[in-house]
Design a protein around this motif. Structure first.
Motif, PDB file in Angstrom:
ATOM      1  N   ASP A   1       0.828  -1.205   0.000  1.00 40.61           N
ATOM      2  CA  ASP A   1       0.000   0.000   0.000  1.00 40.61           C
ATOM      3  C   ASP A   1       0.863   1.256   0.000  1.00 40.61           C
ATOM      4  O   ASP A   1       0.528   2.260  -0.630  1.00 40.61           O
TER       5      ASP A   1
ATOM      6  N   LEU B   1      -6.452   7.036   1.100  1.00 37.57           N
ATOM      7  CA  LEU B   1      -6.480   5.582   0.967  1.00 37.57           C
ATOM      8  C   LEU B   1      -7.109   4.937   2.198  1.00 37.57           C
ATOM      9  O   LEU B   1      -7.898   3.993   2.084  1.00 37.57           O
TER      10      LEU B   1
ATOM     11  N   LYS C   1     -10.760   5.090   2.105  1.00 39.79           N
ATOM     12  CA  LYS C   1     -11.369   4.249   1.068  1.00 39.79           C
ATOM     13  C   LYS C   1     -11.246   2.765   1.388  1.00 39.79           C
ATOM     14  O   LYS C   1     -12.217   2.024   1.271  1.00 39.79           O
ATOM     15  N   ARG C   2     -10.069   2.324   1.823  1.00 37.93           N
ATOM     16  CA  ARG C   2      -9.825   0.892   2.006  1.00 37.93           C
ATOM     17  C   ARG C   2     -10.057   0.417   3.430  1.00 37.93           C
ATOM     18  O   ARG C   2     -10.493  -0.696   3.653  1.00 37.93           O
ATOM     19  N   ARG C   3      -9.699   1.245   4.401  1.00 40.30           N
ATOM     20  CA  ARG C   3      -9.799   0.821   5.801  1.00 40.30           C
ATOM     21  C   ARG C   3     -10.391   1.961   6.626  1.00 40.30           C
ATOM     22  O   ARG C   3      -9.687   2.647   7.369  1.00 40.30           O
TER      23      ARG C   3
ATOM     24  N   TRP D   1      -3.293  -6.673   7.913  1.00 38.36           N
ATOM     25  CA  TRP D   1      -2.667  -6.197   6.675  1.00 38.36           C
ATOM     26  C   TRP D   1      -1.177  -5.873   6.861  1.00 38.36           C
ATOM     27  O   TRP D   1      -0.515  -5.405   5.950  1.00 38.36           O
TER      28      TRP D   1
END
Length: 340
Positions: free
Chosen positions: A47, A87, A90-92, A103
Protein backbone atom coordinates in the motif's frame (compact mmCIF):
# COMPACT_ATOMS: atom_id res chain seq x y z
CA UNK A 1 16.81 21.48 -0.33
CA UNK A 2 15.25 24.96 -0.19
CA UNK A 3 12.89 25.92 -2.98
CA UNK A 4 15.09 28.75 -4.30
CA UNK A 5 18.09 26.40 -4.48
CA UNK A 6 15.89 23.81 -6.17
CA UNK A 7 14.77 26.22 -8.85
CA UNK A 8 18.22 27.69 -9.30
CA UNK A 9 19.56 24.19 -9.88
CA UNK A 10 16.97 23.70 -12.60
CA UNK A 11 17.54 27.17 -14.05
CA UNK A 12 13.85 28.05 -13.98
CA UNK A 13 11.56 30.45 -12.12
CA UNK A 14 8.97 27.93 -11.00
CA UNK A 15 8.01 24.26 -11.04
CA UNK A 16 5.56 24.96 -13.82
CA UNK A 17 8.53 25.33 -16.14
CA UNK A 18 10.08 22.00 -15.16
CA UNK A 19 9.80 19.14 -17.65
CA UNK A 20 8.63 15.74 -16.43
CA UNK A 21 12.03 13.95 -16.45
CA UNK A 22 13.63 16.72 -14.37
CA UNK A 23 10.69 16.76 -11.97
CA UNK A 24 10.80 12.98 -11.61
CA UNK A 25 14.50 13.14 -10.88
CA UNK A 26 13.91 15.58 -8.04
CA UNK A 27 11.05 13.57 -6.60
CA UNK A 28 12.96 10.28 -6.79
CA UNK A 29 15.53 11.62 -4.34
CA UNK A 30 12.84 11.40 -1.67
CA UNK A 31 11.21 8.10 -2.68
CA UNK A 32 12.60 5.93 0.13
CA UNK A 33 11.81 8.31 2.98
CA UNK A 34 8.32 8.95 1.58
CA UNK A 35 7.80 5.21 1.28
CA UNK A 36 8.77 4.70 4.93
CA UNK A 37 6.45 7.56 5.94
CA UNK A 38 3.55 5.96 4.07
CA UNK A 39 4.44 2.57 5.53
CA UNK A 40 4.17 3.95 9.06
CA UNK A 41 0.79 5.41 8.17
CA UNK A 42 -0.55 2.28 6.44
CA UNK A 43 1.32 -0.72 7.89
CA UNK A 44 1.50 -2.32 4.43
CA UNK A 45 4.61 -2.27 2.25
CA UNK A 46 2.56 -2.65 -0.93
CA UNK A 47 0.00 0.00 0.00
CA UNK A 48 2.90 2.34 0.74
CA UNK A 49 4.32 1.70 -2.74
CA UNK A 50 0.97 2.51 -4.35
CA UNK A 51 0.67 5.66 -2.27
CA UNK A 52 4.12 6.94 -3.18
CA UNK A 53 3.27 6.50 -6.85
CA UNK A 54 0.04 8.41 -6.26
CA UNK A 55 2.03 11.09 -4.45
CA UNK A 56 4.33 11.62 -7.41
CA UNK A 57 1.38 11.77 -9.82
CA UNK A 58 -0.40 14.34 -7.67
CA UNK A 59 2.78 16.37 -7.26
CA UNK A 60 3.36 16.50 -11.02
CA UNK A 61 -0.24 17.48 -11.72
CA UNK A 62 -0.17 20.15 -9.01
CA UNK A 63 3.32 21.47 -9.58
CA UNK A 64 1.93 24.94 -10.31
CA UNK A 65 0.67 25.10 -6.71
CA UNK A 66 4.18 24.86 -5.24
CA UNK A 67 4.70 28.40 -3.96
CA UNK A 68 8.11 27.99 -2.39
CA UNK A 69 6.92 28.70 1.16
CA UNK A 70 8.35 25.35 2.25
CA UNK A 71 10.98 22.97 0.95
CA UNK A 72 10.17 20.71 -1.97
CA UNK A 73 10.62 17.77 0.43
CA UNK A 74 8.05 19.14 2.89
CA UNK A 75 5.64 19.77 0.00
CA UNK A 76 5.95 16.11 -1.03
CA UNK A 77 5.34 14.99 2.55
CA UNK A 78 2.12 17.02 2.60
CA UNK A 79 0.91 15.37 -0.57
CA UNK A 80 1.94 11.90 0.66
CA UNK A 81 0.15 12.32 3.99
CA UNK A 82 -3.07 13.36 2.28
CA UNK A 83 -2.74 10.45 -0.15
CA UNK A 84 -2.45 8.09 2.84
CA UNK A 85 -5.51 9.62 4.49
CA UNK A 86 -7.49 9.23 1.27
CA UNK A 87 -6.48 5.58 0.97
CA UNK A 88 -7.35 4.89 4.60
CA UNK A 89 -10.78 6.43 4.13
CA UNK A 90 -11.37 4.25 1.07
CA UNK A 91 -9.82 0.89 2.01
CA UNK A 92 -9.80 0.82 5.80
CA UNK A 93 -12.31 3.28 7.21
CA UNK A 94 -11.90 1.75 10.68
CA UNK A 95 -8.56 1.39 12.51
CA UNK A 96 -7.26 -1.96 13.73
CA UNK A 97 -8.71 -3.47 16.88
CA UNK A 98 -7.77 -6.27 19.25
CA UNK A 99 -4.01 -5.88 19.05
CA UNK A 100 -3.49 -7.51 15.65
CA UNK A 101 -3.07 -5.96 12.21
CA UNK A 102 -3.98 -8.42 9.49
CA UNK A 103 -2.67 -6.20 6.67
CA UNK A 104 0.75 -5.84 8.32
CA UNK A 105 3.76 -6.51 6.08
CA UNK A 106 7.48 -6.46 6.95
CA UNK A 107 9.91 -3.78 5.80
CA UNK A 108 13.34 -5.07 4.68
CA UNK A 109 16.33 -3.57 6.47
CA UNK A 110 18.29 -3.42 3.21
CA UNK A 111 15.82 -0.78 2.00
CA UNK A 112 15.86 1.09 5.30
CA UNK A 113 19.61 1.42 4.76
CA UNK A 114 18.79 3.65 1.76
CA UNK A 115 17.30 6.34 4.00
CA UNK A 116 19.17 9.66 4.23
CA UNK A 117 21.48 9.52 7.23
CA UNK A 118 20.82 13.08 8.38
CA UNK A 119 22.19 13.98 11.80
CA UNK A 120 23.40 10.54 12.78
CA UNK A 121 25.40 12.03 15.67
CA UNK A 122 22.18 12.74 17.56
CA UNK A 123 21.35 9.62 19.63
CA UNK A 124 17.72 10.66 20.03
CA UNK A 125 17.26 11.04 16.29
CA UNK A 126 18.78 7.61 15.69
CA UNK A 127 16.60 6.04 18.40
CA UNK A 128 13.39 7.58 17.06
CA UNK A 129 14.15 6.45 13.50
CA UNK A 130 14.81 2.91 14.68
CA UNK A 131 12.02 2.48 17.21
CA UNK A 132 9.27 3.97 15.06
CA UNK A 133 9.85 1.46 12.25
CA UNK A 134 9.73 -1.60 14.51
CA UNK A 135 6.68 -3.83 14.17
CA UNK A 136 5.42 -3.11 17.69
CA UNK A 137 5.24 0.60 16.89
CA UNK A 138 3.71 0.13 13.45
CA UNK A 139 1.04 -2.19 14.89
CA UNK A 140 0.19 0.27 17.66
CA UNK A 141 -0.11 3.14 15.16
CA UNK A 142 -2.65 1.17 13.13
CA UNK A 143 -5.00 1.24 16.13
CA UNK A 144 -5.28 5.04 15.93
CA UNK A 145 -7.85 6.85 13.84
CA UNK A 146 -6.27 8.19 10.62
CA UNK A 147 -6.00 11.89 11.48
CA UNK A 148 -4.54 11.43 14.99
CA UNK A 149 -2.22 8.86 13.39
CA UNK A 150 -1.01 11.47 10.91
CA UNK A 151 -0.56 14.03 13.68
CA UNK A 152 1.48 11.61 15.78
CA UNK A 153 3.81 10.67 12.94
CA UNK A 154 4.27 14.21 11.68
CA UNK A 155 4.89 15.65 15.15
CA UNK A 156 6.73 12.87 17.01
CA UNK A 157 8.56 11.11 14.17
CA UNK A 158 9.22 13.88 11.66
CA UNK A 159 9.35 16.69 14.21
CA UNK A 160 7.01 19.06 12.35
CA UNK A 161 5.78 22.15 14.24
CA UNK A 162 2.13 22.05 15.27
CA UNK A 163 1.29 24.99 13.01
CA UNK A 164 2.61 23.16 9.93
CA UNK A 165 0.59 20.05 10.79
CA UNK A 166 -2.49 22.22 11.35
CA UNK A 167 -2.03 23.82 7.94
CA UNK A 168 -1.66 20.43 6.27
CA UNK A 169 -4.82 19.06 7.88
CA UNK A 170 -6.80 22.30 7.60
CA UNK A 171 -7.20 22.40 11.36
CA UNK A 172 -6.30 24.63 14.29
CA UNK A 173 -3.13 24.33 16.35
CA UNK A 174 -5.25 23.59 19.41
CA UNK A 175 -6.98 20.75 17.59
CA UNK A 176 -3.65 19.32 16.48
CA UNK A 177 -2.25 19.45 20.01
CA UNK A 178 -5.38 17.76 21.33
CA UNK A 179 -5.16 15.05 18.67
CA UNK A 180 -1.51 14.49 19.55
CA UNK A 181 -2.32 13.92 23.19
CA UNK A 182 -5.07 11.45 22.27
CA UNK A 183 -2.75 9.64 19.91
CA UNK A 184 0.00 9.34 22.52
CA UNK A 185 -2.52 7.99 25.01
CA UNK A 186 -3.71 5.47 22.43
CA UNK A 187 -0.16 4.34 21.78
CA UNK A 188 0.41 3.73 25.48
CA UNK A 189 -2.52 1.29 25.42
CA UNK A 190 -0.87 -0.83 22.74
CA UNK A 191 2.79 -0.66 23.75
CA UNK A 192 4.50 -1.97 26.88
CA UNK A 193 4.91 0.71 29.52
CA UNK A 194 8.69 0.99 29.24
CA UNK A 195 10.44 1.83 25.99
CA UNK A 196 13.11 -0.79 26.53
CA UNK A 197 10.39 -3.43 26.71
CA UNK A 198 9.10 -2.85 23.23
CA UNK A 199 12.15 -1.81 21.29
CA UNK A 200 14.16 -4.63 19.78
CA UNK A 201 17.35 -3.06 21.13
CA UNK A 202 20.78 -3.04 19.61
CA UNK A 203 22.27 -5.98 17.78
CA UNK A 204 24.62 -7.63 20.28
CA UNK A 205 26.24 -11.01 20.87
CA UNK A 206 23.52 -12.10 23.31
CA UNK A 207 20.76 -11.33 20.83
CA UNK A 208 22.57 -13.10 18.00
CA UNK A 209 23.07 -16.18 20.16
CA UNK A 210 19.39 -16.23 21.12
CA UNK A 211 18.37 -15.98 17.45
CA UNK A 212 20.76 -18.82 16.58
CA UNK A 213 19.25 -21.03 19.27
CA UNK A 214 15.74 -20.18 18.13
CA UNK A 215 16.69 -21.09 14.55
CA UNK A 216 18.26 -24.41 15.55
CA UNK A 217 15.37 -25.41 17.80
CA UNK A 218 12.85 -24.47 15.10
CA UNK A 219 14.66 -26.57 12.50
CA UNK A 220 14.55 -29.46 14.98
CA UNK A 221 10.82 -28.81 15.65
CA UNK A 222 11.65 -28.67 19.36
CA UNK A 223 8.59 -26.85 20.69
CA UNK A 224 9.50 -27.33 24.34
CA UNK A 225 12.98 -25.96 23.72
CA UNK A 226 11.55 -22.84 22.05
CA UNK A 227 8.98 -22.47 24.84
CA UNK A 228 11.81 -22.08 27.34
CA UNK A 229 13.02 -19.05 25.38
CA UNK A 230 9.66 -17.25 25.46
CA UNK A 231 8.64 -14.62 27.99
CA UNK A 232 5.48 -15.42 29.95
CA UNK A 233 3.51 -12.69 28.15
CA UNK A 234 4.85 -13.45 24.66
CA UNK A 235 2.63 -12.46 21.73
CA UNK A 236 2.36 -14.33 18.46
CA UNK A 237 0.53 -13.47 15.23
CA UNK A 238 0.64 -14.42 11.54
CA UNK A 239 -0.80 -11.69 9.32
CA UNK A 240 -2.91 -11.85 7.23
CA UNK A 241 -4.15 -15.03 8.98
CA UNK A 242 -6.48 -13.93 11.80
CA UNK A 243 -5.54 -14.67 15.38
CA UNK A 244 -3.41 -13.15 18.11
CA UNK A 245 -2.06 -15.50 20.78
CA UNK A 246 -0.89 -13.99 24.05
CA UNK A 247 1.02 -15.90 26.72
CA UNK A 248 3.45 -18.81 26.50
CA UNK A 249 0.83 -21.51 27.02
CA UNK A 250 -1.51 -20.11 24.35
CA UNK A 251 1.32 -19.78 21.83
CA UNK A 252 2.73 -23.26 22.46
CA UNK A 253 -0.72 -24.88 22.35
CA UNK A 254 -1.38 -23.24 18.99
CA UNK A 255 1.92 -24.55 17.60
CA UNK A 256 1.17 -28.06 18.77
CA UNK A 257 -2.36 -27.99 17.35
CA UNK A 258 -0.91 -26.90 14.00
CA UNK A 259 1.44 -29.89 14.00
CA UNK A 260 4.67 -27.94 14.33
CA UNK A 261 6.30 -30.80 16.25
CA UNK A 262 5.99 -33.10 13.25
CA UNK A 263 7.59 -30.76 10.68
CA UNK A 264 10.76 -32.01 9.01
CA UNK A 265 13.21 -30.92 6.35
CA UNK A 266 13.60 -27.32 7.49
CA UNK A 267 16.46 -24.91 6.97
CA UNK A 268 16.84 -21.47 8.51
CA UNK A 269 18.38 -18.31 7.07
CA UNK A 270 19.01 -15.34 9.40
CA UNK A 271 17.79 -11.98 8.14
CA UNK A 272 16.33 -8.76 9.54
CA UNK A 273 13.19 -6.70 9.01
CA UNK A 274 12.00 -3.45 10.58
CA UNK A 275 15.36 -3.20 12.40
CA UNK A 276 14.58 -6.46 14.19
CA UNK A 277 16.17 -9.91 13.95
CA UNK A 278 14.25 -12.36 11.80
CA UNK A 279 14.60 -15.92 10.55
CA UNK A 280 13.48 -17.13 7.13
CA UNK A 281 12.50 -20.81 7.05
CA UNK A 282 12.65 -23.05 4.01
CA UNK A 283 11.27 -26.59 3.71
CA UNK A 284 12.59 -29.43 1.59
CA UNK A 285 10.49 -30.39 -1.46
CA UNK A 286 11.61 -33.69 -2.93
CA UNK A 287 9.94 -33.07 -6.27
CA UNK A 288 11.74 -29.74 -6.68
CA UNK A 289 15.01 -31.05 -5.29
CA UNK A 290 15.35 -27.88 -3.24
CA UNK A 291 14.25 -26.06 -0.12
CA UNK A 292 11.37 -23.68 -0.90
CA UNK A 293 10.17 -20.63 1.11
CA UNK A 294 7.92 -21.40 4.06
CA UNK A 295 7.66 -18.54 6.58
CA UNK A 296 9.57 -15.64 8.11
CA UNK A 297 9.59 -15.10 11.88
CA UNK A 298 10.32 -11.53 12.99
CA UNK A 299 11.41 -11.51 16.63
CA UNK A 300 11.14 -8.93 19.37
CA UNK A 301 13.63 -9.65 22.13
CA UNK A 302 13.79 -8.09 25.57
CA UNK A 303 15.77 -9.06 28.63
CA UNK A 304 17.19 -12.16 26.99
CA UNK A 305 13.78 -13.60 26.10
CA UNK A 306 11.54 -13.60 23.03
CA UNK A 307 8.63 -11.28 23.70
CA UNK A 308 6.92 -11.35 20.30
CA UNK A 309 6.93 -13.41 17.12
CA UNK A 310 5.28 -12.07 13.99
CA UNK A 311 5.21 -14.71 11.27
CA UNK A 312 4.87 -13.72 7.62
CA UNK A 313 3.99 -15.98 4.71
CA UNK A 314 6.28 -17.10 1.88
CA UNK A 315 4.98 -14.41 -0.49
CA UNK A 316 7.12 -11.88 1.42
CA UNK A 317 10.42 -13.55 0.49
CA UNK A 318 10.94 -11.70 -2.84
CA UNK A 319 10.32 -8.29 -1.25
CA UNK A 320 12.87 -9.08 1.42
CA UNK A 321 15.51 -10.05 -1.12
CA UNK A 322 15.58 -13.65 0.06
CA UNK A 323 16.44 -16.55 -2.29
CA UNK A 324 13.50 -18.19 -4.00
CA UNK A 325 15.01 -21.60 -3.22
CA UNK A 326 17.95 -23.19 -1.46
CA UNK A 327 19.81 -26.12 -3.03
CA UNK A 328 20.42 -29.44 -1.35
CA UNK A 329 23.56 -29.58 0.76
CA UNK A 330 25.58 -31.57 -1.78
CA UNK A 331 24.14 -35.00 -1.07
CA UNK A 332 20.88 -34.51 -2.91
CA UNK A 333 19.07 -34.98 0.38
CA UNK A 334 17.47 -32.57 2.81
CA UNK A 335 19.54 -31.63 5.82
CA UNK A 336 18.07 -32.32 9.26
CA UNK A 337 19.71 -29.81 11.54
CA UNK A 338 19.80 -30.35 15.29
CA UNK A 339 20.14 -27.78 18.09
CA UNK A 340 23.50 -27.48 19.74
Amino acid sequence: MRSDTLLEELGVNGLGEVDEPAFSGLAERHRRELHVHCYRMLGSFEDAEDTVQETFLRAWRRRDTFEGRSTFRAWLYRIATNACLDLLAKRRPEPATGGEVRWLQPYPDRLLDELPTGDTDDPETVAVARETIELAYVVAVQHLAPRPRAVLILRDVLGWPAKDVAELLGDSVNSVNSALQRARAGMRQHLPAERQDWTGGEDDAGTRELVRRFSDLSVASDVDGIAAMLRDDVRCSMPPTPGLYVGRDAVVNDWKEDGFESMTGLRAVPTSVNRQPAVAFYQWHEREGAYLPLTIDALRISGGAITEIVTFHADRFPRLGLPERLPADGTGQERHEQPQ
